[in-house]
Design an enzyme around this catalytic site. Sequence first.
Site, PDB file in Angstrom:
ATOM      1  N   LYS A   1     156.603  60.634  20.295  1.00  0.00           N
ATOM      2  CA  LYS A   1     156.862  60.916  21.846  1.00  0.00           C
ATOM      3  C   LYS A   1     158.184  60.865  22.282  1.00  0.00           C
ATOM      4  CE  LYS A   1     155.623  55.997  23.122  1.00  0.00           C
ATOM      5  NZ  LYS A   1     156.974  55.536  23.964  1.00  0.00           N
ATOM      6  N   ASP A   2     159.112  60.273  21.666  1.00  0.00           N
ATOM      7  CA  ASP A   2     160.541  60.333  21.847  1.00  0.00           C
ATOM      8  C   ASP A   2     161.420  61.501  21.611  1.00  0.00           C
ATOM      9  OD1 ASP A   2     160.675  57.632  22.722  1.00  0.00           O
ATOM     10  OD2 ASP A   2     160.993  56.937  20.881  1.00  0.00           O
TER      11      ASP A   2
ATOM     12  N   ARG B   1     155.071  59.739  34.076  1.00  0.00           N
ATOM     13  CA  ARG B   1     153.597  60.037  33.519  1.00  0.00           C
ATOM     14  C   ARG B   1     152.676  58.930  33.674  1.00  0.00           C
ATOM     15  NH1 ARG B   1     150.750  58.678  29.124  1.00  0.00           N
ATOM     16  NH2 ARG B   1     152.580  57.567  28.268  1.00  0.00           N
ATOM     17  N   ARG B   2     152.895  57.799  33.307  1.00  0.00           N
ATOM     18  CA  ARG B   2     152.078  56.679  33.607  1.00  0.00           C
ATOM     19  C   ARG B   2     151.992  56.373  34.974  1.00  0.00           C
ATOM     20  NH1 ARG B   2     154.643  53.308  28.429  1.00  0.00           N
ATOM     21  NH2 ARG B   2     153.088  54.112  26.857  1.00  0.00           N
TER      22      ARG B   2
ATOM     23  N   ARG C   1     162.243  47.855  31.704  1.00  0.00           N
ATOM     24  CA  ARG C   1     162.998  48.494  30.612  1.00  0.00           C
ATOM     25  C   ARG C   1     163.022  47.437  29.588  1.00  0.00           C
ATOM     26  NH1 ARG C   1     166.318  52.650  30.532  1.00  0.00           N
ATOM     27  NH2 ARG C   1     166.054  52.326  28.407  1.00  0.00           N
TER      28      ARG C   1
ATOM     29  N   ARG D   1     159.469  43.220  27.634  1.00  0.00           N
ATOM     30  CA  ARG D   1     158.598  43.882  28.666  1.00  0.00           C
ATOM     31  C   ARG D   1     157.398  42.810  28.813  1.00  0.00           C
ATOM     32  NH1 ARG D   1     157.796  49.986  27.660  1.00  0.00           N
ATOM     33  NH2 ARG D   1     158.812  49.585  25.475  1.00  0.00           N
TER      34      ARG D   1
ATOM     35  N   CYS E   1     160.519  63.101  27.196  1.00  0.00           N
ATOM     36  CA  CYS E   1     159.803  62.085  27.494  1.00  0.00           C
ATOM     37  C   CYS E   1     159.904  61.583  29.072  1.00  0.00           C
ATOM     38  CB  CYS E   1     160.031  60.792  26.607  1.00  0.00           C
ATOM     39  SG  CYS E   1     161.521  60.276  26.672  1.00  0.00           S
TER      40      CYS E   1
END
Length: 308
Positions: free
Chosen positions: A81-82, A129-130, A147, A153, A240
């Site tokens: 995904k990166d 996106r989220r 981050r 996190r 991304c």
Amino acid sequence: MRPLVVGTRQSELALTQTEWVVNRLKEVCPGLEVRVEKIVTKGDRILNVTLSKVGGKGLFVKEIEQALLDKRIDFAVHSMKDMPGEMPKGLVIGAIPVRENPLDCLLSREGHTLNDLPAGSVVGTSSLRRQAQILACRPDLKVEPVRGNLGTRLSKMKNGQFDAIILAAAGLSRMSWQDEISQELPVEQMLPAVGQGALAVECREDDEELLALLQKINHEETARAVWAERAFLRSFHGGCHLPLAGYAEVIGDEVRLTGLVAQPDGKKILRATLQGQDEWDLGERLAKELIDQGAGELLATVREGLVG
């Protein structure tokens, strides 16, 4: 096989993923020697702003790809995904191993699901996106950027900075932290990032000896699904940092692909699904369908906002 050097980010998750790939390679090539080279990327250095505002593509891969081009390393392990839709000339994805859980999940201090979070709850994510999909179903929630690596996190949520955070289930699974998950979010509610849950093993395109080895750990079904998703991503020249999602499944001899483009505030969501045999054609056709619905203009507005 000659001794190899693998490049990776230095986070605990990245090292765990790299170790997993190296172990798969040693299973198919007993006696293989592999040295790990840790590389710091731009995305790792800049932690005080959201990913979308760091800007550009390849935030977590560019420095590693340069090491490949400079022949300081032989191959690299990335979270798929990166990976930007376009890759540098001379480099290829040599293998896509079997995919982990592709879903996003909610981690909540009080064990709430997304639907059950009290109004006004603060949800941490740096992904547009989220953010868009959270606000589309729960506009009464507050989304704030978070981050750092998975552990950082998680600690920020537990010490009260957030009521909940959204993370990829795959990373938690690879770290054996599944017990922290309050809810796996179904694709109908949270469509994953392109390539989420999959790994990309990248190398130089002229390294035929290594490419032959990497093909032995390639998982064909995962690869077909991911290529369809990446064809969709590439059609938007995306990375991304954009509010764009794509998820494919192999069904028989066909691939079913769902794509999404959204406004960051969740007030407009464009979504469509297509099925076909040619994964590259499928991704491009789905992108065109969403572009016909206005996805191009929507993303152009997002990009202008990020630059501004």
